[in-house]
Design a protein around this motif. Structure first.
Motif, PDB file in Angstrom:
ATOM      1  N   GLU A   1       5.334   2.245  10.310  1.00  0.00           N
ATOM      2  CA  GLU A   1       6.043   3.476  10.667  1.00  0.00           C
ATOM      3  C   GLU A   1       7.464   3.508  10.121  1.00  0.00           C
ATOM      4  O   GLU A   1       8.012   4.569   9.815  1.00  0.00           O
ATOM      5  N   ASN A   2       8.067   2.328   9.961  1.00  0.00           N
ATOM      6  CA  ASN A   2       9.432   2.271   9.446  1.00  0.00           C
ATOM      7  C   ASN A   2       9.508   2.600   7.961  1.00  0.00           C
ATOM      8  O   ASN A   2      10.385   3.337   7.518  1.00  0.00           O
ATOM      9  N   ILE A   3       8.580   2.056   7.183  1.00  0.00           N
ATOM     10  CA  ILE A   3       8.616   2.334   5.750  1.00  0.00           C
ATOM     11  C   ILE A   3       8.195   3.771   5.464  1.00  0.00           C
ATOM     12  O   ILE A   3       8.741   4.434   4.574  1.00  0.00           O
ATOM     13  N   ASP A   4       7.251   4.304   6.232  1.00  0.00           N
ATOM     14  CA  ASP A   4       6.861   5.707   6.058  1.00  0.00           C
ATOM     15  C   ASP A   4       8.048   6.628   6.311  1.00  0.00           C
ATOM     16  O   ASP A   4       8.306   7.568   5.545  1.00  0.00           O
ATOM     17  N   ARG A   5       8.743   6.355   7.394  1.00  0.00           N
ATOM     18  CA  ARG A   5       9.918   7.181   7.732  1.00  0.00           C
ATOM     19  C   ARG A   5      11.010   7.023   6.676  1.00  0.00           C
ATOM     20  O   ARG A   5      11.671   7.998   6.304  1.00  0.00           O
ATOM     21  N   TYR A   6      11.198   5.818   6.200  1.00  0.00           N
ATOM     22  CA  TYR A   6      12.218   5.520   5.193  1.00  0.00           C
ATOM     23  C   TYR A   6      11.998   6.350   3.930  1.00  0.00           C
ATOM     24  O   TYR A   6      12.905   7.059   3.458  1.00  0.00           O
ATOM     25  N   PHE A   7      10.809   6.290   3.380  1.00  0.00           N
ATOM     26  CA  PHE A   7      10.521   7.026   2.148  1.00  0.00           C
ATOM     27  C   PHE A   7      10.612   8.538   2.371  1.00  0.00           C
ATOM     28  O   PHE A   7      11.095   9.271   1.503  1.00  0.00           O
ATOM     29  N   LYS A   8      10.177   8.997   3.525  1.00  0.00           N
ATOM     30  CA  LYS A   8      10.262  10.427   3.834  1.00  0.00           C
ATOM     31  C   LYS A   8      11.720  10.882   3.895  1.00  0.00           C
ATOM     32  O   LYS A   8      12.081  11.931   3.355  1.00  0.00           O
TER      33      LYS A   8
ATOM     34  N   ALA B   1       0.816  -1.219   0.000  1.00  0.00           N
ATOM     35  CA  ALA B   1       0.000   0.000   0.000  1.00  0.00           C
ATOM     36  C   ALA B   1       0.847   1.266   0.000  1.00  0.00           C
ATOM     37  O   ALA B   1       0.321   2.368  -0.196  1.00  0.00           O
ATOM     38  N   LYS B   2       2.147   1.118   0.196  1.00  0.00           N
ATOM     39  CA  LYS B   2       3.035   2.277   0.284  1.00  0.00           C
ATOM     40  C   LYS B   2       3.688   2.620  -1.045  1.00  0.00           C
ATOM     41  O   LYS B   2       4.417   3.607  -1.146  1.00  0.00           O
ATOM     42  N   VAL B   3       3.455   1.796  -2.055  1.00  0.00           N
ATOM     43  CA  VAL B   3       4.051   2.038  -3.372  1.00  0.00           C
ATOM     44  C   VAL B   3       2.942   2.024  -4.426  1.00  0.00           C
ATOM     45  O   VAL B   3       1.837   1.532  -4.186  1.00  0.00           O
ATOM     46  N   GLU B   4       3.262   2.550  -5.590  1.00  0.00           N
ATOM     47  CA  GLU B   4       2.274   2.608  -6.670  1.00  0.00           C
ATOM     48  C   GLU B   4       2.100   1.259  -7.363  1.00  0.00           C
ATOM     49  O   GLU B   4       1.009   0.919  -7.824  1.00  0.00           O
ATOM     50  N   LYS B   5       3.195   0.481  -7.399  1.00  0.00           N
ATOM     51  CA  LYS B   5       3.145  -0.797  -8.118  1.00  0.00           C
ATOM     52  C   LYS B   5       4.183  -1.746  -7.518  1.00  0.00           C
ATOM     53  O   LYS B   5       5.258  -1.316  -7.097  1.00  0.00           O
ATOM     54  N   VAL B   6       3.843  -3.033  -7.497  1.00  0.00           N
ATOM     55  CA  VAL B   6       4.797  -4.063  -7.071  1.00  0.00           C
ATOM     56  C   VAL B   6       5.015  -5.031  -8.234  1.00  0.00           C
ATOM     57  O   VAL B   6       4.069  -5.665  -8.707  1.00  0.00           O
ATOM     58  N   TYR B   7       6.258  -5.118  -8.684  1.00  0.00           N
ATOM     59  CA  TYR B   7       6.631  -6.075  -9.723  1.00  0.00           C
ATOM     60  C   TYR B   7       7.058  -7.370  -9.025  1.00  0.00           C
ATOM     61  O   TYR B   7       8.028  -7.383  -8.266  1.00  0.00           O
ATOM     62  N   ILE B   8       6.326  -8.439  -9.290  1.00  0.00           N
ATOM     63  CA  ILE B   8       6.648  -9.737  -8.706  1.00  0.00           C
ATOM     64  C   ILE B   8       7.234 -10.602  -9.806  1.00  0.00           C
ATOM     65  O   ILE B   8       6.567 -10.919 -10.793  1.00  0.00           O
ATOM     66  N   LEU B   9       8.496 -10.973  -9.638  1.00  0.00           N
ATOM     67  CA  LEU B   9       9.192 -11.785 -10.638  1.00  0.00           C
ATOM     68  C   LEU B   9       9.483 -13.149 -10.017  1.00  0.00           C
ATOM     69  O   LEU B   9      10.231 -13.254  -9.042  1.00  0.00           O
ATOM     70  N   ASP B  10       8.867 -14.169 -10.568  1.00  0.00           N
ATOM     71  CA  ASP B  10       8.868 -15.490  -9.957  1.00  0.00           C
ATOM     72  C   ASP B  10       9.890 -16.406 -10.629  1.00  0.00           C
ATOM     73  O   ASP B  10       9.773 -16.731 -11.813  1.00  0.00           O
TER      74      ASP B  10
ATOM     75  N   ARG C   1      19.269   4.610  11.851  1.00  0.00           N
ATOM     76  CA  ARG C   1      18.320   4.592  12.972  1.00  0.00           C
ATOM     77  C   ARG C   1      16.945   4.066  12.548  1.00  0.00           C
ATOM     78  O   ARG C   1      15.948   4.325  13.204  1.00  0.00           O
ATOM     79  N   ASN C   2      16.918   3.353  11.471  1.00  0.00           N
ATOM     80  CA  ASN C   2      15.673   2.768  10.982  1.00  0.00           C
ATOM     81  C   ASN C   2      15.963   1.333  10.560  1.00  0.00           C
ATOM     82  O   ASN C   2      17.110   0.977  10.269  1.00  0.00           O
ATOM     83  N   PHE C   3      14.937   0.498  10.519  1.00  0.00           N
ATOM     84  CA  PHE C   3      15.176  -0.922  10.262  1.00  0.00           C
ATOM     85  C   PHE C   3      13.988  -1.563   9.547  1.00  0.00           C
ATOM     86  O   PHE C   3      12.909  -0.979   9.420  1.00  0.00           O
ATOM     87  N   PHE C   4      14.215  -2.765   9.060  1.00  0.00           N
ATOM     88  CA  PHE C   4      13.154  -3.622   8.527  1.00  0.00           C
ATOM     89  C   PHE C   4      13.373  -5.016   9.086  1.00  0.00           C
ATOM     90  O   PHE C   4      14.355  -5.265   9.784  1.00  0.00           O
ATOM     91  N   HIS C   5      12.459  -5.906   8.816  1.00  0.00           N
ATOM     92  CA  HIS C   5      12.592  -7.287   9.305  1.00  0.00           C
ATOM     93  C   HIS C   5      13.163  -8.156   8.193  1.00  0.00           C
ATOM     94  O   HIS C   5      12.574  -8.283   7.126  1.00  0.00           O
ATOM     95  N   HIS C   6      14.304  -8.751   8.470  1.00  0.00           N
ATOM     96  CA  HIS C   6      15.005  -9.539   7.453  1.00  0.00           C
ATOM     97  C   HIS C   6      15.484 -10.843   8.053  1.00  0.00           C
ATOM     98  O   HIS C   6      16.083 -10.869   9.125  1.00  0.00           O
ATOM     99  N   SER C   7      15.236 -11.935   7.354  1.00  0.00           N
ATOM    100  CA  SER C   7      15.699 -13.240   7.800  1.00  0.00           C
ATOM    101  C   SER C   7      17.153 -13.433   7.404  1.00  0.00           C
ATOM    102  O   SER C   7      17.512 -13.319   6.228  1.00  0.00           O
ATOM    103  N   LEU C   8      18.000 -13.726   8.380  1.00  0.00           N
ATOM    104  CA  LEU C   8      19.425 -13.936   8.118  1.00  0.00           C
ATOM    105  C   LEU C   8      19.784 -15.417   8.010  1.00  0.00           C
ATOM    106  O   LEU C   8      20.942 -15.789   8.080  1.00  0.00           O
TER     107      LEU C   8
END
Length: 288
Positions: free
Chosen positions: A95-102, A27-36, A185-192
């Motif tokens: 809140e993280n993605i909103d702050r990121y794009f801003k 919902a935070k972007v105009e389009k999502v390209y999914i490449l399978d 000072r911002n983060f996302f959730h990523h599997s390591l």
């Protein structure tokens, strides 16, 4: 804000939770390209009813670099300025993605930044640092690419298939005089990756510890592509490449040390050297 950004995610045998990850930023972007990259069957049914999704599948696993180039070209053709690149196992809090794009839109000298990125998780944040730092490279997941610089940087190197694809792009950006910026000072959730309880061959597997190990095939790509990137940039950014080689060799040696298939890994490592020396790059088709 939204109209400046598209996103892409490269799938490989996706699960339900991977689709849920996409819902955290769709919902935070105009389009999502999914490449399978899933071989054999389409997963398009997973995305029925999801708005803003463009799904692409051709039945082949073409790796990361080809798919990322495809996504970038599609986004440029659709007149987007920025492309958020995601792994299927990564997600955001709103809140993280909103702050990121801003922060991206408000960043000074945006024209000099090739790629933006974040910390992997909340525990990685160091509040004593300033809001952003310049870094040598960023991982693909949760990076935002400045598409205005994509063609000048040269796109993703399709010799690499997987492993080091993101590092190579960032190094190429550095050689062109651009920057890679991490918002510290911002983060996302990523599997390591999944930790396994493993013993070392050097202790006859008697002493065990939690480690993350890769498959023999992944070690092949790690080592071959390390040699390729070293050869490509060592005369241009020697100090950065020295550290990169050190880290990659450490990862490969850790896999050798803790793998239960040591001799198979050693065979793939030798093949990696042989294939690099003979300029056999891209996808490995003949497994050992």
């Amino acid at each position: 804000m939204k109209s400046n950004f598209a996103a892409c995610v490269i799938l490989y045998h996706p699960k339900k939770e991977d689709v849920e990850n996409i819902s955290t930023y769709i919902a935070k972007v105009e389009k999502v390209y999914i490449l399978d990259n899933t071989e054999g069957k389409s997963n398009e049914s997973l995305f029925i009813g999801m708005e803003n999704v463009c799904y692409f599948w051709d039945g082949e696993n073409k790796g990361l670099s080809i798919r990322l180039n495809d996504a970038c070209k599609r986004a440029i053709n659709d007149n987007f300025e920025y492309l958020l690149t995601m792994d299927q196992d990564s997600s955001f809090l709103e809140e993280n993605i909103d702050r990121y794009f801003k922060d991206i839109l408000n960043f000074e000298e945006k024209e000099k930044v090739a790629v933006y990125g974040l910390e992997y998780s909340k525990k990685d944040i160091n509040h004593t640092t300033k809001n952003y730092i310049e870094v040598d490279h960023l991982i693909t997941s949760a990076s935002v690419m400045n598409l205005k610089l994509y063609n000048e940087i040269g796109g993703f190197d399709e010799n690499l298939f997987i492993d080091g694809v993101d590092i190579d792009y960032c190094y190429s950006a550095l050689t062109k005089g651009f920057k890679n910026i991490k918002f510290a000072r911002n983060f996302f959730h990523h599997s390591l990756g999944v930790l396994s309880r493993r013993g070392s061959i050097f202790t006859l597997y008697l002493i065990k510890k939690n480690v993350s190990v890769h498959s023999s095939l992944r070690v092949y790509y790690m080592y071959r592509n390390m040699l390729y990137i070293k050869n490509k940039y060592e005369n241009v950014i020697p100090d950065i490449i020295k550290e990169f080689v050190k880290n990659q060799k450490h990862q490969v040696n850790k896999n050798i040390k803790y793998s239960t298939e040591v001799f198979t890994i050693l065979k793939y490592k030798r093949k990696a050297v042989d294939d690099f020396n003979n300029k056999r790059m891209g996808k490995l088709h003949n497994l050992i």
